[in-house]
Design a protein around this motif. Structure first.
Motif, mmCIF file in Angstrom:
data_model
loop_
_atom_site.group_PDB
_atom_site.id
_atom_site.type_symbol
_atom_site.label_atom_id
_atom_site.label_comp_id
_atom_site.label_asym_id
_atom_site.label_seq_id
_atom_site.Cartn_x
_atom_site.Cartn_y
_atom_site.Cartn_z
ATOM 1 N N ASP A 269 8.698 10.768 11.202
ATOM 2 C CA ASP A 269 8.672 9.315 11.050
ATOM 3 C C ASP A 269 8.734 8.560 12.365
ATOM 4 N N VAL A 270 9.540 9.045 13.285
ATOM 5 C CA VAL A 270 9.830 8.277 14.501
ATOM 6 C C VAL A 270 8.903 8.623 15.660
ATOM 7 N N VAL A 271 8.919 9.868 16.079
ATOM 8 C CA VAL A 271 8.170 10.266 17.280
ATOM 9 C C VAL A 271 6.667 10.017 17.145
ATOM 10 N N PRO A 272 6.005 10.446 16.061
ATOM 11 C CA PRO A 272 4.563 10.198 15.980
ATOM 12 C C PRO A 272 4.198 8.732 15.842
ATOM 13 N N ALA A 273 5.074 7.933 15.221
ATOM 14 C CA ALA A 273 4.792 6.491 15.110
ATOM 15 C C ALA A 273 4.843 5.837 16.489
ATOM 16 N N ILE A 274 5.818 6.235 17.301
ATOM 17 C CA ILE A 274 5.911 5.710 18.669
ATOM 18 C C ILE A 274 4.722 6.189 19.505
ATOM 19 N N ASP A 275 4.352 7.457 19.339
ATOM 20 C CA ASP A 275 3.207 7.995 20.066
ATOM 21 C C ASP A 275 1.914 7.276 19.678
ATOM 22 N N ALA B 86 0.841 -1.193 0.000
ATOM 23 C CA ALA B 86 0.000 0.000 0.000
ATOM 24 C C ALA B 86 0.878 1.246 0.000
ATOM 25 N N VAL B 87 0.308 2.344 -0.458
ATOM 26 C CA VAL B 87 1.000 3.632 -0.501
ATOM 27 C C VAL B 87 0.078 4.687 0.091
ATOM 28 N N GLU B 88 0.606 5.458 1.033
ATOM 29 C CA GLU B 88 -0.136 6.558 1.640
ATOM 30 C C GLU B 88 0.673 7.836 1.433
ATOM 31 N N ILE B 89 0.162 8.766 0.622
ATOM 32 C CA ILE B 89 0.784 10.067 0.428
ATOM 33 C C ILE B 89 -0.060 11.066 1.213
ATOM 34 N N VAL B 90 0.524 11.618 2.270
ATOM 35 C CA VAL B 90 -0.244 12.381 3.247
ATOM 36 C C VAL B 90 0.245 13.826 3.327
ATOM 37 N N SER B 91 -0.601 14.693 3.859
ATOM 38 C CA SER B 91 -0.237 16.103 3.990
ATOM 39 C C SER B 91 0.644 16.345 5.203
ATOM 40 N N ASP B 92 0.540 15.493 6.214
ATOM 41 C CA ASP B 92 1.365 15.611 7.403
ATOM 42 C C ASP B 92 1.417 14.251 8.085
ATOM 43 N N MET C 7 5.812 -1.024 12.569
ATOM 44 C CA MET C 7 7.060 -0.275 12.729
ATOM 45 C C MET C 7 7.149 0.755 11.612
ATOM 46 N N MET C 8 7.602 1.966 11.952
ATOM 47 C CA MET C 8 7.848 2.997 10.955
ATOM 48 C C MET C 8 9.341 3.259 10.865
ATOM 49 N N VAL C 9 9.852 3.295 9.637
ATOM 50 C CA VAL C 9 11.278 3.485 9.383
ATOM 51 C C VAL C 9 11.463 4.756 8.569
ATOM 52 N N GLY C 10 12.295 5.685 9.063
ATOM 53 C CA GLY C 10 12.499 6.903 8.303
ATOM 54 C C GLY C 10 13.633 7.756 8.813
ATOM 55 N N ASN C 11 13.945 8.794 8.059
ATOM 56 C CA ASN C 11 15.069 9.679 8.394
ATOM 57 C C ASN C 11 14.660 10.849 9.281
ATOM 58 N N SER C 12 13.370 11.097 9.418
ATOM 59 C CA SER C 12 12.916 12.254 10.179
ATOM 60 C C SER C 12 12.457 11.863 11.576
ATOM 61 N N MET C 13 13.120 12.417 12.584
ATOM 62 C CA MET C 13 12.699 12.162 13.955
ATOM 63 C C MET C 13 11.304 12.726 14.187
ATOM 64 N N TYR D 230 -0.599 7.611 11.532
ATOM 65 C CA TYR D 230 -0.085 6.241 11.626
ATOM 66 C C TYR D 230 -1.136 5.268 12.149
ATOM 67 N N ILE D 231 -1.957 5.708 13.053
ATOM 68 C CA ILE D 231 -3.039 4.838 13.538
ATOM 69 C C ILE D 231 -3.948 4.453 12.376
ATOM 70 N N ARG D 232 -4.353 5.450 11.594
ATOM 71 C CA ARG D 232 -5.240 5.166 10.455
ATOM 72 C C ARG D 232 -4.561 4.277 9.423
ATOM 73 N N ALA D 233 -3.298 4.598 9.086
ATOM 74 C CA ALA D 233 -2.593 3.832 8.056
ATOM 75 C C ALA D 233 -2.387 2.382 8.469
ATOM 76 N N PHE D 234 -1.966 2.167 9.705
ATOM 77 C CA PHE D 234 -1.683 0.804 10.139
ATOM 78 C C PHE D 234 -2.950 0.024 10.493
ATOM 79 N N MET D 235 -4.041 0.706 10.782
ATOM 80 C CA MET D 235 -5.322 0.012 10.935
ATOM 81 C C MET D 235 -5.858 -0.386 9.561
ATOM 82 N N ARG D 236 -5.675 0.496 8.577
ATOM 83 C CA ARG D 236 -6.199 0.252 7.236
ATOM 84 C C ARG D 236 -5.406 -0.821 6.495
ATOM 85 N N HIS D 237 -4.098 -0.825 6.693
ATOM 86 C CA HIS D 237 -3.249 -1.717 5.896
ATOM 87 C C HIS D 237 -2.542 -2.785 6.722
#
Length: 234
Positions: free
Chosen positions: A182-188, A146-152, A173-179, A158-165
């Motif tokens: 990519d990182v902080v909101p996925a953990i939250d 799946a691909v999710e292109i989001v505004s923010d 798990m979210m993997v990315g270069n932006s703390m 992440y809750i919506r994306a990982f519930m949907r897919h």
């Protein structure tokens, strides 16, 4: 009862392929074009202010960046910027849009390897058309479920994306270069956050690392991700 990981989200820009480097090169060109009106540091500050102000209207991506450069050029020259300079700024943006995709080290092999074991979701910010074009050029598109292109990117994103897919954020798990994105909101959101630092970091993507959090990890590159998953028993 332990819940095994079933879904991995990947950021795109500066995680799977180069991006910020081209913004830096264009910004250097912008500074050279306006060198008679402002020194590079001052111009950089003014441009960042414009980008920050315009995010709500233009969103993330090259088109918003170009509009912010034009706005900054008009302001620092007190509305006297030559039309030739505006034209060169637009041309620089068009060149960025045409630039071929350069995959980062280990991106293709890691995504391909993990696609055999997990459901993969690309979750990226930016202009819809351009992000779709970059994914197509990358050759990685077929590996993602799946691909999710989001505004923010927020915890709710992440809750919506990982519930949907997937099976929810607690098994993702979210993997990315932006703390910050990519990182902080996925953990939250309840998931894992894996930081893979890029060579360049955009000022607006900086955030404090969630040091000590049991679901936070840092890797030197994507090639280390499969070993991390094995070590964690995921």
């Amino acid at each position: 009862m332990k819940q095994n990981l079933t879904t991995i989200g990947f950021d795109a820009d500066d995680t799977l392929w180069q991006n910020e480097e081209f913004f830096r090169l264009t910004q250097d060109h912008f500074a050279a074009l306006l060198s008679d009106y402002a020194d590079p540091d001052h111009l950089s500050e003014r441009l960042l202010q414009a980008e920050r102000k315009n995010l709500g209207q233009y969103g993330f991506g090259i088109k918003g960046f170009v509009l912010s450069m034009i706005e900054t050029a008009i302001e620092v020259t007190d509305k006297t910027v030559p039309a030739t300079v505006i034209s060169q700024i637009i041309e620089a943006g068009q060149e960025m849009l045409r630039h071929p995709i350069h995959l980062l080290p280990h991106a293709e092999e890691t995504v391909g390897k993990l696609a055999e074991r997990f459901k993969l979701v690309l979750i990226t910010k930016g202009d819809l058309l351009h992000q779709e074009q970059k994914l197509a050029q990358s050759g990685l598109g077929e590996m993602f479920d799946a691909v999710e292109i989001v505004s923010d990117k927020t915890p709710q994103t992440y809750i919506r994306a990982f519930m949907r897919h997937g099976d929810g954020p607690d098994r993702a798990m979210m993997v990315g270069n932006s703390m910050k994105s990519d990182v902080v909101p996925a953990i939250d959101a309840g998931g894992w956050g894996v930081h893979v630092p890029a060579r360049y970091e955009w000022e607006m993507e900086k955030a404090d690392a969630p040091e000590g959090h049991p679901r936070f990890r840092v890797l030197k590159d994507l090639g280390a991700l499969p070993s991390l998953l094995d070590a964690l028993g995921l």
